[in-house]
Write an enzyme that holds these catalytic residues in place. Structure first.
Site, PDB file in Angstrom:
ATOM      1  N   GLU A  48       1.139  -5.011  -4.051  1.00 28.16           N
ATOM      2  CA  GLU A  48       0.849  -3.912  -4.972  1.00 28.16           C
ATOM      3  C   GLU A  48       0.833  -4.418  -6.410  1.00 28.16           C
ATOM      4  O   GLU A  48       1.551  -5.363  -6.753  1.00 28.16           O
ATOM      5  CB  GLU A  48       1.910  -2.798  -4.813  1.00 28.16           C
ATOM      6  CG  GLU A  48       1.669  -1.625  -5.769  1.00 28.16           C
ATOM      7  CD  GLU A  48       2.376  -0.328  -5.387  1.00 28.16           C
ATOM      8  OE1 GLU A  48       3.256  -0.372  -4.516  1.00 28.16           O
ATOM      9  OE2 GLU A  48       2.040   0.709  -5.983  1.00 28.16           O
ATOM     10  N   ASN A 194      -2.748   7.278  -0.677  1.00 25.73           N
ATOM     11  CA  ASN A 194      -1.397   6.800  -0.400  1.00 25.73           C
ATOM     12  C   ASN A 194      -0.396   7.867  -0.841  1.00 25.73           C
ATOM     13  O   ASN A 194      -0.516   8.407  -1.949  1.00 25.73           O
ATOM     14  CB  ASN A 194      -1.126   5.514  -1.198  1.00 25.73           C
ATOM     15  CG  ASN A 194       0.363   5.154  -1.207  1.00 25.73           C
ATOM     16  OD1 ASN A 194       0.890   4.683  -0.206  1.00 25.73           O
ATOM     17  ND2 ASN A 194       1.046   5.398  -2.324  1.00 25.73           N
ATOM     18  N   GLU A 195       0.555   8.161   0.004  1.00 33.67           N
ATOM     19  CA  GLU A 195       1.592   9.155  -0.313  1.00 33.67           C
ATOM     20  C   GLU A 195       0.962  10.354  -1.027  1.00 33.67           C
ATOM     21  O   GLU A 195       1.354  10.727  -2.141  1.00 33.67           O
ATOM     22  CB  GLU A 195       2.737   8.525  -1.124  1.00 33.67           C
ATOM     23  CG  GLU A 195       3.479   7.474  -0.309  1.00 33.67           C
ATOM     24  CD  GLU A 195       4.836   7.028  -0.867  1.00 33.67           C
ATOM     25  OE1 GLU A 195       5.184   7.398  -1.996  1.00 33.67           O
ATOM     26  OE2 GLU A 195       5.544   6.309  -0.124  1.00 33.67           O
ATOM     27  N   TYR A 261      11.822   3.742   4.168  1.00 34.11           N
ATOM     28  CA  TYR A 261      12.611   2.743   3.440  1.00 34.11           C
ATOM     29  C   TYR A 261      14.083   2.834   3.826  1.00 34.11           C
ATOM     30  O   TYR A 261      14.611   3.931   4.056  1.00 34.11           O
ATOM     31  CB  TYR A 261      12.477   2.957   1.926  1.00 34.11           C
ATOM     32  CG  TYR A 261      11.146   2.452   1.372  1.00 34.11           C
ATOM     33  CD1 TYR A 261      10.957   1.095   1.138  1.00 34.11           C
ATOM     34  CD2 TYR A 261      10.095   3.324   1.112  1.00 34.11           C
ATOM     35  CE1 TYR A 261       9.748   0.614   0.641  1.00 34.11           C
ATOM     36  CE2 TYR A 261       8.886   2.858   0.616  1.00 34.11           C
ATOM     37  CZ  TYR A 261       8.721   1.497   0.381  1.00 34.11           C
ATOM     38  OH  TYR A 261       7.529   1.015  -0.099  1.00 34.11           O
ATOM     39  N   GLU A 318       4.500   1.041   4.820  1.00 32.30           N
ATOM     40  CA  GLU A 318       5.525   0.650   3.834  1.00 32.30           C
ATOM     41  C   GLU A 318       6.874   0.782   4.505  1.00 32.30           C
ATOM     42  O   GLU A 318       7.206   1.854   5.024  1.00 32.30           O
ATOM     43  CB  GLU A 318       5.484   1.545   2.586  1.00 32.30           C
ATOM     44  CG  GLU A 318       4.278   1.283   1.710  1.00 32.30           C
ATOM     45  CD  GLU A 318       4.298   2.071   0.403  1.00 32.30           C
ATOM     46  OE1 GLU A 318       5.394   2.391  -0.109  1.00 32.30           O
ATOM     47  OE2 GLU A 318       3.202   2.371  -0.098  1.00 32.30           O
ATOM     48  N   GLN A 367       7.662  -5.597  -0.665  1.00 32.99           N
ATOM     49  CA  GLN A 367       6.301  -6.093  -0.829  1.00 32.99           C
ATOM     50  C   GLN A 367       6.322  -7.608  -0.668  1.00 32.99           C
ATOM     51  O   GLN A 367       7.381  -8.193  -0.654  1.00 32.99           O
ATOM     52  CB  GLN A 367       5.755  -5.735  -2.222  1.00 32.99           C
ATOM     53  CG  GLN A 367       5.109  -4.362  -2.343  1.00 32.99           C
ATOM     54  CD  GLN A 367       6.004  -3.295  -2.937  1.00 32.99           C
ATOM     55  OE1 GLN A 367       7.173  -3.498  -3.146  1.00 32.99           O
ATOM     56  NE2 GLN A 367       5.432  -2.121  -3.201  1.00 32.99           N
TER      57      GLN A 367
END
Ligand code: AHR
Length: 522
Positions: A48, A194-195, A261, A318, A367
């Site tokens: 990213e 994304n999101e 996450y 992610e 990442q």
């Protein structure tokens, strides 16, 4: 913060907890379960435009004194080749929904600048754009996964980007050729936002579903390039998002994403990456093991109910640990260190992903460099490989091997923290997966999260005799141990002598806080 380990219990009466601080686990083949091929893309990465992930991490530019190939750091290129990166997601993340690709093509000196609003307000000079990313994928031999800007972009912009990258002829191909690339690239994966429930536009799923259908319509397949279109998916426990996406978009998507996450809280301190206590450690283990399993089970069950044939894949595009930024680093750049705890999180998560490959076809750890749970950390011309990197390296034999479903009996603990009260979790100390490679050898991957006790793991793989090869262990004296630019080899794999094959069983003496990988040749 009120962290506590509530109890340590034996899950099965057959398991003994001996007085000499050695636990025992027993593992056998799960009867009646089918093993699916572990897509190599389970080992995907995510690059990213955030902090020094791209600039300084992957890319230094051709004129840099740091050794590079066409502007890409040589040390990082080699490190990524060594873990056989299969797919790379780019340009975000939240960055993707503010990115306008036209600003990142053409002569670098003419490219406009932009403010990276999501990540510290850093000025982005767009010197790393479409050509730089897709050429990197070619150098690494990995599939590109490009996230389109649905939040602040237009359908036209998206349509033209796909044409620019993949068409042989036409106005966009002409522009690409003028910019120095004759042949189209092969681009398989495109993310439609994304999101979109958050930084990607704060949408409701009902609205996003229609936007997906509209944007995806104009992502065309040019000249034999076949796109795999991915819907922006839920985070964590947002099962309604998956439900409505499956109902309203369904098989118009080839895949739906999920973000998960290992993170204590979304507001306030997430805790230090290198200074934490036992309870915080065990909570993280429970979150990336039992917590992730629960979330996968529920999203997969919803997808199964709409798509029993498994045509729409789930992509955990992610995942990883999210701790506080390192003291002294730039705010908003999410630079964090990576300790033995992160290695255990990686092993527990990968062991789980192996078991879901009927539905989960790709995951992308966040990442690849210098941000969150990274493979590598860089500083000027120095690079360190993180404990997480080594887990990825040790696990490479599992790529495209067939998962072997296992039944595991082992001790468990229960962990909770006050910021995540709704989710007390009972977690095993030991996580294990196994897979069969095409040449018939069996890969066994075990993590012992226990900080004090060894664990003798007896594995019945249903083979009478076998030799053990490529036995490696990643361990260290302390859960906080990590590699630094001054001491880059503090945590690294060693050869492992604690495994033997006796009476048709593999016996692995797992040290506390360790990850072991073995190849067993029947
Ligand atoms: O990985 C950092 C950020 O986390 C990503 O940009 C975003 O998608 C997620 O919220």
């Amino acid at each position: 913060m009120n962290w506590r380990i509530l109890a340590v219990t034996a899950m099965m009466t057959a398991v003994t907890v001996s007085a000499d601080a050695q636990k025992k686990s027993s593992v056998g083949l799960a009867s009646g379960e089918q093993g699916y091929t572990i897509s190599k893309e389970i080992y995907g990465q995510f690059a990213e435009h955030l902090g020094s992930c791209i600039y300084g991490g992957l890319w230094v530019g051709k004129d840099s004194p740091i050794p590079n190939t066409q502007g890409y750091r040589n040390d990082v290129l080699q490190a990524l080749r060594d873990i056989k990166v299969p797919v790379m997601r780019w340009p975000g993340g939240c960055f993707a929904d503010e990115y306008h690709w036209m600003d990142g093509v053409g002569p670098q000196e003419n490219r406009p600048r932009m403010v990276n609003n999501n990540w510290g307000g850093t000025v982005e000079d767009n010197s790393f754009g479409t050509h730089e990313f897709l050429n990197l994928c070619e150098l690494l031999g990995c599939e590109p996964y490009v996230s389109m800007n649905v939040g602040s972009g237009t359908v036209e912009e998206t349509a033209k980007w796909v044409e620019y990258m993949t068409a042989k002829d036409g106005p966009m191909a002409k522009l690409r050729k003028q910019n120095g690339r004759e042949q189209p690239w092969k681009v398989k994966y495109v993310g439609i936002g994304n999101e979109s429930w958050g930084c990607g536009g704060n949408m409701r799923i009902e609205f996003y579903s229609d936007l997906y259908r509209r944007y995806a319509t104009y992502c065309r397949d040019y000249d034999g390039n076949k796109l795999f279109k991915i819907g922006s998916g839920a985070s964590d426990y947002d099962y309604n998002w998956t439900e409505v996406a499956m109902k309203q978009i369904g098989t118009r998507m080839h895949g739906l994403s999920l973000h998960y996450y290992t993170c204590y809280t979304w507001d306030g301190s997430k805790g230090s990456a290198t200074n934490f206590n036992d309870d915080q450690y065990y909570w993280a283990v429970a979150k990336c093991g039992t917590g992730l399993k629960e979330v996968l089970d529920k999203h997969v069950a919803i997808m199964d109910s709409y798509d029993s044939r498994g045509r729409v894949k789930l992509l955990v595009d992610e995942w990883g640990t999210w701790w506080d930024e390192e003291p002294g680093s730039i705010r908003g750049h999410l630079y964090q260190q990576n300790a033995m705890r992160d290695a255990i999180v990686a092993a527990f998560s990968l062991n789980l992903f192996h078991q879901y490959t009927k539905r989960v076809s790709m995951t992308n750890i966040a990442q690849v460099a210098n941000v969150l749970q990274s493979m590598v950390l860089t500083k000027d011309d120095k690079m360190v490989l993180t404990p997480t990197y080594y887990v990825f390296k040790m696990y490479t034999p599992n790529m495209e091997a067939q998962n072997i479903p296992l039944s595991v009996q082992t001790d468990t603990f229960t962990a909770e923290n006050e910021r995540d009260k709704d989710h007390p979790r009972q977690s095993p100390f030991v996580s294990i997966s196994a897979s069969r490679s095409k040449d018939g050898s069996i890969n066994v991957n075990i993590a012992n999260a226990d900080l004090k006790d060894t664990n003798e793991v007896t594995v019945d793989l249903g083979v009478a005799s076998a030799s053990i090869q490529n036995a490696l262990v990643l361990t260290s004296g302390d859960m906080k141990d990590h590699n630094t630019f001054e001491n880059p080899d503090k945590v690294k794999p060693q050869s492992f002598s604690g495994a033997s094959f006796k009476n048709g069983k593999l016996i692995v003496k797992m040290p506390p806080l360790s990850v072991v990988t073995l190849t067993v040749k029947p």
